[in-house]
Structures are given as C-alpha cells and as structure tokens.
Design a protein around this motif. Sequence first.
Motif, PDB file in Angstrom:
ATOM      1  N   ASN A  66       0.914  -1.307   0.023  1.00 44.59           N
ATOM      2  CA  ASN A  66       0.002   0.048  -0.116  1.00 44.59           C
ATOM      3  C   ASN A  66       0.885   1.190   0.046  1.00 44.59           C
ATOM      4  O   ASN A  66       0.614   2.060  -0.641  1.00 44.59           O
ATOM      5  CB  ASN A  66      -0.797  -0.049   1.414  1.00 44.59           C
ATOM      6  CG  ASN A  66      -1.958   1.122   1.166  1.00 44.59           C
ATOM      7  OD1 ASN A  66      -2.450   1.812   0.053  1.00 44.59           O
ATOM      8  ND2 ASN A  66      -2.336   1.780   2.448  1.00 44.59           N
ATOM      9  N   GLY A  67       1.826   1.274   1.002  1.00 44.38           N
ATOM     10  CA  GLY A  67       2.843   2.220   0.609  1.00 44.38           C
ATOM     11  C   GLY A  67       3.430   2.667  -0.463  1.00 44.38           C
ATOM     12  O   GLY A  67       3.592   3.586  -1.234  1.00 44.38           O
ATOM     13  N   HIS A  68       3.719   1.601  -1.286  1.00 41.98           N
ATOM     14  CA  HIS A  68       4.494   1.498  -2.544  1.00 41.98           C
ATOM     15  C   HIS A  68       3.617   2.099  -3.688  1.00 41.98           C
ATOM     16  O   HIS A  68       3.876   3.098  -4.499  1.00 41.98           O
ATOM     17  CB  HIS A  68       5.148   0.219  -3.196  1.00 41.98           C
ATOM     18  CG  HIS A  68       6.381   0.039  -2.248  1.00 41.98           C
ATOM     19  ND1 HIS A  68       7.424   0.631  -2.392  1.00 41.98           N
ATOM     20  CD2 HIS A  68       6.510  -1.126  -1.609  1.00 41.98           C
ATOM     21  CE1 HIS A  68       8.422   0.109  -1.823  1.00 41.98           C
ATOM     22  NE2 HIS A  68       7.933  -1.121  -1.476  1.00 41.98           N
ATOM     23  N   VAL A  69       2.094   1.607  -3.513  1.00 37.86           N
ATOM     24  CA  VAL A  69       1.130   2.225  -4.483  1.00 37.86           C
ATOM     25  C   VAL A  69       0.916   3.591  -4.105  1.00 37.86           C
ATOM     26  O   VAL A  69       0.485   4.472  -5.099  1.00 37.86           O
ATOM     27  CB  VAL A  69      -0.290   1.416  -4.252  1.00 37.86           C
ATOM     28  CG1 VAL A  69      -1.174   1.961  -5.115  1.00 37.86           C
ATOM     29  CG2 VAL A  69       0.224   0.085  -4.731  1.00 37.86           C
ATOM     30  N   ALA A  70       0.889   3.999  -2.904  1.00 34.88           N
ATOM     31  CA  ALA A  70       0.483   5.482  -2.561  1.00 34.88           C
ATOM     32  C   ALA A  70       1.767   6.547  -3.164  1.00 34.88           C
ATOM     33  O   ALA A  70       1.405   7.487  -3.494  1.00 34.88           O
ATOM     34  CB  ALA A  70       0.258   5.676  -1.010  1.00 34.88           C
ATOM     35  N   ASP A  71       2.968   6.029  -2.937  1.00 38.82           N
ATOM     36  CA  ASP A  71       4.138   6.619  -3.430  1.00 38.82           C
ATOM     37  C   ASP A  71       4.127   6.878  -5.023  1.00 38.82           C
ATOM     38  O   ASP A  71       4.316   7.775  -5.617  1.00 38.82           O
ATOM     39  CB  ASP A  71       5.296   6.013  -3.065  1.00 38.82           C
ATOM     40  CG  ASP A  71       5.745   6.088  -1.682  1.00 38.82           C
ATOM     41  OD1 ASP A  71       5.213   7.065  -1.062  1.00 38.82           O
ATOM     42  OD2 ASP A  71       6.602   5.436  -1.196  1.00 38.82           O
ATOM     43  N   LYS A  72       3.725   5.712  -5.734  1.00 38.92           N
ATOM     44  CA  LYS A  72       3.533   5.725  -7.190  1.00 38.92           C
ATOM     45  C   LYS A  72       2.457   6.756  -7.586  1.00 38.92           C
ATOM     46  O   LYS A  72       2.673   7.469  -8.306  1.00 38.92           O
ATOM     47  CB  LYS A  72       3.308   4.463  -7.591  1.00 38.92           C
ATOM     48  CG  LYS A  72       3.146   4.305  -8.948  1.00 38.92           C
ATOM     49  CD  LYS A  72       3.021   2.976  -9.682  1.00 38.92           C
ATOM     50  CE  LYS A  72       2.945   2.969 -11.128  1.00 38.92           C
ATOM     51  NZ  LYS A  72       2.257   1.927 -11.794  1.00 38.92           N
ATOM     52  N   THR A  73       1.417   6.826  -6.988  1.00 35.85           N
ATOM     53  CA  THR A  73       0.165   7.510  -7.328  1.00 35.85           C
ATOM     54  C   THR A  73       0.692   9.100  -7.053  1.00 35.85           C
ATOM     55  O   THR A  73       0.252  10.026  -7.849  1.00 35.85           O
ATOM     56  CB  THR A  73      -1.140   7.263  -6.432  1.00 35.85           C
ATOM     57  OG1 THR A  73      -1.166   5.903  -6.352  1.00 35.85           O
ATOM     58  CG2 THR A  73      -2.139   8.129  -6.618  1.00 35.85           C
ATOM     59  N   ILE A  74       1.426   9.409  -5.931  1.00 36.22           N
ATOM     60  CA  ILE A  74       1.882  10.750  -5.807  1.00 36.22           C
ATOM     61  C   ILE A  74       2.704  11.382  -6.823  1.00 36.22           C
ATOM     62  O   ILE A  74       2.698  12.231  -7.234  1.00 36.22           O
ATOM     63  CB  ILE A  74       2.445  10.970  -4.390  1.00 36.22           C
ATOM     64  CG1 ILE A  74       1.321  10.621  -3.380  1.00 36.22           C
ATOM     65  CG2 ILE A  74       3.176  12.283  -4.133  1.00 36.22           C
ATOM     66  CD1 ILE A  74       1.883  10.659  -1.946  1.00 36.22           C
ATOM     67  N   ARG A  75       3.920  10.357  -7.201  1.00 35.05           N
ATOM     68  CA  ARG A  75       4.480  10.604  -8.439  1.00 35.05           C
ATOM     69  C   ARG A  75       3.801  10.958  -9.652  1.00 35.05           C
ATOM     70  O   ARG A  75       4.294  11.786 -10.633  1.00 35.05           O
ATOM     71  CB  ARG A  75       5.669   9.584  -8.557  1.00 35.05           C
ATOM     72  CG  ARG A  75       6.974   9.691  -7.789  1.00 35.05           C
ATOM     73  CD  ARG A  75       8.058   8.721  -8.036  1.00 35.05           C
ATOM     74  NE  ARG A  75       8.000   7.480  -7.004  1.00 35.05           N
ATOM     75  CZ  ARG A  75       7.510   6.278  -7.338  1.00 35.05           C
ATOM     76  NH1 ARG A  75       7.287   5.902  -8.327  1.00 35.05           N
ATOM     77  NH2 ARG A  75       7.644   5.352  -6.317  1.00 35.05           N
ATOM     78  N   ASP A  76       2.745  10.095  -9.758  1.00 35.81           N
ATOM     79  CA  ASP A  76       2.020  10.285 -11.019  1.00 35.81           C
ATOM     80  C   ASP A  76       1.215  11.580 -10.956  1.00 35.81           C
ATOM     81  O   ASP A  76       0.913  12.235 -11.980  1.00 35.81           O
ATOM     82  CB  ASP A  76       0.989   9.056 -11.183  1.00 35.81           C
ATOM     83  CG  ASP A  76       1.471   7.603 -11.658  1.00 35.81           C
ATOM     84  OD1 ASP A  76       2.800   7.810 -12.196  1.00 35.81           O
ATOM     85  OD2 ASP A  76       0.957   6.851 -11.387  1.00 35.81           O
ATOM     86  N   ILE A  77       0.784  11.881  -9.979  1.00 37.78           N
ATOM     87  CA  ILE A  77       0.192  13.229  -9.703  1.00 37.78           C
ATOM     88  C   ILE A  77       1.048  14.397  -9.984  1.00 37.78           C
ATOM     89  O   ILE A  77       0.555  15.365 -10.764  1.00 37.78           O
ATOM     90  CB  ILE A  77      -0.584  13.337  -8.247  1.00 37.78           C
ATOM     91  CG1 ILE A  77      -1.966  12.215  -8.204  1.00 37.78           C
ATOM     92  CG2 ILE A  77      -1.068  14.802  -8.018  1.00 37.78           C
ATOM     93  CD1 ILE A  77      -2.593  12.187  -6.790  1.00 37.78           C
ATOM     94  N   SER A  78       1.944  14.096  -9.427  1.00 38.62           N
ATOM     95  CA  SER A  78       2.912  15.323  -9.654  1.00 38.62           C
ATOM     96  C   SER A  78       3.452  15.641 -10.778  1.00 38.62           C
ATOM     97  O   SER A  78       3.752  16.429 -11.710  1.00 38.62           O
ATOM     98  CB  SER A  78       4.284  15.470  -8.618  1.00 38.62           C
ATOM     99  OG  SER A  78       5.043  14.405  -8.942  1.00 38.62           O
ATOM    100  N   LYS A  79       3.541  14.523 -11.624  1.00 36.31           N
ATOM    101  CA  LYS A  79       4.194  14.321 -13.040  1.00 36.31           C
ATOM    102  C   LYS A  79       2.849  15.000 -13.919  1.00 36.31           C
ATOM    103  O   LYS A  79       3.079  15.859 -14.981  1.00 36.31           O
ATOM    104  CB  LYS A  79       4.417  12.985 -13.639  1.00 36.31           C
ATOM    105  CG  LYS A  79       4.662  12.878 -15.003  1.00 36.31           C
ATOM    106  CD  LYS A  79       5.083  11.487 -15.491  1.00 36.31           C
ATOM    107  CE  LYS A  79       5.486  11.381 -16.758  1.00 36.31           C
ATOM    108  NZ  LYS A  79       4.581  11.181 -17.846  1.00 36.31           N
ATOM    109  N   THR A  80       1.690  14.447 -13.684  1.00 35.33           N
ATOM    110  CA  THR A  80       0.594  15.164 -14.322  1.00 35.33           C
ATOM    111  C   THR A  80       0.353  16.742 -14.233  1.00 35.33           C
ATOM    112  O   THR A  80       0.084  17.340 -14.927  1.00 35.33           O
ATOM    113  CB  THR A  80      -0.763  14.513 -14.008  1.00 35.33           C
ATOM    114  OG1 THR A  80      -0.509  13.236 -13.970  1.00 35.33           O
ATOM    115  CG2 THR A  80      -1.793  14.950 -14.708  1.00 35.33           C
ATOM    116  N   LYS A  81       0.761  17.206 -13.003  1.00 37.32           N
ATOM    117  CA  LYS A  81       0.769  18.667 -12.725  1.00 37.32           C
ATOM    118  C   LYS A  81       1.626  19.199 -13.507  1.00 37.32           C
ATOM    119  O   LYS A  81       1.433  20.566 -14.076  1.00 37.32           O
ATOM    120  CB  LYS A  81       0.992  18.804 -11.067  1.00 37.32           C
ATOM    121  CG  LYS A  81      -0.263  18.672 -10.374  1.00 37.32           C
ATOM    122  CD  LYS A  81       0.043  18.990  -8.874  1.00 37.32           C
ATOM    123  CE  LYS A  81      -1.162  18.594  -7.962  1.00 37.32           C
ATOM    124  NZ  LYS A  81      -0.890  19.095  -6.513  1.00 37.32           N
TER     125      LYS A  81
END
Length: 109
Positions: free
Chosen positions: A44-59
Amino acid sequence: MNTNNKTENKNGKPLQRLFNSEWITNNLFFILFISFLAVLYIANGHVADKTIRDISKTKNDIKDLQYQYKTLKSEVMFKTEETEILKKVEPMGIQINKELPVKLYTKKK
C-alpha cells in the motif's frame, strides 16, 4: 538463595519459553495473517508513492501544456492583427479597399 533461583527462571530464558515449537504451531495461522497484513501495508505504501509521483508528473504536464497554450494563443493574436495580415498579403498585391462599402436596398412589394 531462593530469590536468586526465581530470578534465574524469569530472566534465564524468557524468549525460549514464549517461542517454543508448540506455541508456534498453535499460532501459525495468526503469524501468517500478521505477515500477510505486513506485506499489504508495504504494498500500500508503494502504491501510494507511485500515485503521488503520477499526480506530480501530471501537474507538471498540465503546466507545460498551459504555457504552450498561452504561447500559441498570443502568436495567433499577433498574427491576426490587421497590420500583420497586411504585411503577409502585400506581396500578393492585395490591399485594403479605401472606399466605403455600398449598401444595397431592395424594394418590398
């Protein structure tokens, strides 16, 4: 001396008393369940980190696209000004008509 014997029993091998083979076999499913929960927690921690990275890349991508949009919009606004259009069509021999347009009237019956 009796007090020393009691402390040796308590402090001698407390973990061996706690983790003997019988206790482990009795609680094997609980140990496996706790291990499974630990793996889920890490995943779950890894998935959350990946999601945060994807969000910042999209921004960042959105910011880049906004800058491109604003640049293109300003270029189009500049190129559609009357003076710029005149400069582009002057080599073709097209000029602005200096005469006022004539209004046509029709007779109603």
